[in-house]
Design a protein around this motif. Structure first.
Motif: not given
Ligand code: SF4
Ligand code: SF4
Length: 366
Positions: A292-301, A334-338, A351-355
C-alpha cells in the motif's frame, strides 16, 4: 506441472535481516540461507520489489556458490509496476542479471487481483512469459493471487499454468474464502505454493491468551510450528514459504519441517481456541507487506496498524498515546484517496480504518 521436487519449507526473501540503515544484512542473511540449504531447503522465493529491489540481488549472490540445479529459484513479474508492455522484457532480463542465473525454475505474475490481472492481459504479460518458457528461461509459470474464488477461476482458464501461490494459514481458512481457493486448485490438480503461513508473523505473537493455549498444549514457542504444520497438511501444497528474518526463525522452521506437529483432534481443538481468542480482539489483519506504500499523504500505513494492533492486544493506552504522538502524520490525516486500497492484497478498508483508529484514539480518556 512442476517437475523438480521441492522441499516442504521454502525460504521467502521478503523479510530478511537488515542493517540499521535499512539495507539487507548480507552476512547474517547469507548464514541463514546456508543453514537452510544445508538442512534440505531447496526453494528460494524472491521478487522485484522486495527490500526496495535489493532482495533479488542478495539471493543471486547468496546462491551463487551452489550448483544451479541443486536449488529452485522463484521470482515474480511486478505487473503493478509496469508502465508499458515493453517494460515486461526490460524487467525480466534485469531479473536474470540480478539473480545471476540463466533461467528461473518458477516464475510468477506477482499479486494477481481483478485490476492487476486486467493489466497483465492488456500488456500481454502471460504471452511474453510463455515465450520465455519456450526459450527455457522459465521452467514453470504461475502467479501469486489475492482475490476472490471467481477471479481465480478466470485467471486459471486463461492459460495452462504450472502452479498457483496462495495466502493460506489457519486464520484465513477459518475467516475468508481460502478453503474455496484450495478446492479450486485441488480440482484442477494444480500444485499450491503457500505464502504467509504465519500471516506475517501475526499467528506467532497474536493474542497473549491464544499463545497461552498453544504453550499449554505443545510447550513454549510453538505458535509458528503450529501454523506451519497446519499448512503442510493441506492437500495439494507443494511448498510453504516463510519469510524468515533471523537465524532462530530458520532453525525453528527447519525443525518443524522435519517433524511437523500432527494435525489431529488435539491440534484442531487448540486452533479453534486460538481463533476464538483472536476474534475477541478486533485487530486489523494487516500482514505488513507494504504494497500500500507510499501513501501520498505520508501515512506509514503498516506501522499505524501495527501500533494499533499492539494497543488492542495488550491494552496499553499510554503506550498507544506515546506512539501516536511520535507520528508526524496521524491516521486522521488520511485524505481518503483510496490508492492504498487498490494495492492491499488483504482488501482492507484502509481509509475507513484510519478514521476509526483516529476516532478511537480521540475518545480515550487519559
Ligand atoms: S486512502 Fe489514506 S491511507 Fe490510503 S493512500 Fe490515500 S491518504 Fe494514504
Ligand atoms: S494495509 Fe494491506 S497492503 Fe498495507 S501493509 Fe497491510 S496488508 Fe499490506
Amino acid at each position: 506441472m512442476m517437475k523438480k521436487s521441492t522441499s516442504l519449507l521454502g525460504f521467502g526473501c521478503m523479510r530478511l535481516p537488515q542493517t540499521p540503515e535499512g539495507k539487507i544484512d548480507y552476512e547474517h542473511a547469507q548464514k541463514m540461507v546456508d543453514y537452510a540449504y544445508e538442512n534440505g531447503v531447496n526453494y528460494f522465493d524472491t521478487a522485484w520489489n522486495y527490500h526496495n529491489e535489493e532482495s533479488e540481488l542478495f539471493i543471486g549472490q547468496a546462491l551463487k556458490k551452489y550448483p544451479r540445479e541443486s536449488f529452485i529459484l522463484a521470482t515474480k513479474m511486478p505487473v503493478f509496476k509496469l508502465e508499458s508492455p515493453e517494460m515486461t522484457a526490460t524487467v525480466f532480463n534485469r531479473q536474470l542479471e540480478k539473480c545471476q542465473v540463466e533461467y528461473f525454475d518458477n516464475y510468477l505474475c506477482h499479486s494477481m487481483n481483478r485490476d492487476s490481472w486486467q493489466k497483465a492481459k492488456d500488456f500481454k504479460v502471460v504471452e511474453y512469459l510463455t515465450e520465455q518458457k519456450k526459450l527455457g528461461k522459465i521452467k514453470n509459470l504461475g502467479f501469486s493471487f489475492h482475490d476472490s474464488a471467481d477471479q481465480l477461476e478466470g485467471i486459471l482458464d486463461y492459460t495452462d499454468w504450472d502452479f498457483v501461490q496462495l495466502q493460506l494459514n489457519y486464520y484465513d481458512v477459518a475467516t475468508g474464502d481460502a478453503q474455496q481457493l484450495i478446492n479450486i486448485c485441488n480440482k484442477r490438480n494444480l500444485p499450491i505454493i503457500v505464502m504467509e503461513p504465519i500471516r506475517g508473523g501475526f499467528l506467532s505473537r497474536c493474542v497473549p491468551a491464544a499463545i497461552e493455549k498453544i504453550d499449554a498444549a505443545y510447550g513454549e514457542n510453538k505458535a509458528s510450528a503450529l501454523a506451519l504444520s497446519y499448512v503442510f497438511n493441506i492437500p495439494g501444497v507443494a511448498v510453504t514459504l516463510s519469510g524468515m528474518s533471523c537465524m532462530d526463525h530458520v532453525v525453528d522452521n527447519v525443525n518443524t519441517a522435519k517433524a511437523p506437529i500432527p494435525m489431529d483432534e488435539k491440534a484442531k481443538e487448540v486452533i479453534d481456541g486460538v481463533l476464538a481468542e483472536i476474534k475477541a480482539f478486533k485487530t486489523v489483519p494487516c500482514t505488513k507487506c507494504a504494497y500500500c506504500m507510499p501513501c501520498p499523504a505520508g501515512l506509514d500505513i503498516p506501522a499505524i496498524f501495527a501500533m494499533y494492533n499492539d494497543y488492542k492486544l495488550f491494552g496499553n493506552k499510554f503506550g498507544f498515546r506515546r506512539e501516536m504522538e511520535k507520528l508526524e502524520v496521524k491516521p486522521g490525516d488520511c485524505i481518503s484517496c483510496g490508492n492504498c486500497m487498490n494495492a492491499c492484497p488483504q482488501r482492507l478498508e484502509i481509509p475507513q480504518l484510519m478514521q476509526d483508529i483516529q476516532a478511537e484514539y480521540d475518545g480515550l480518556q487519559f
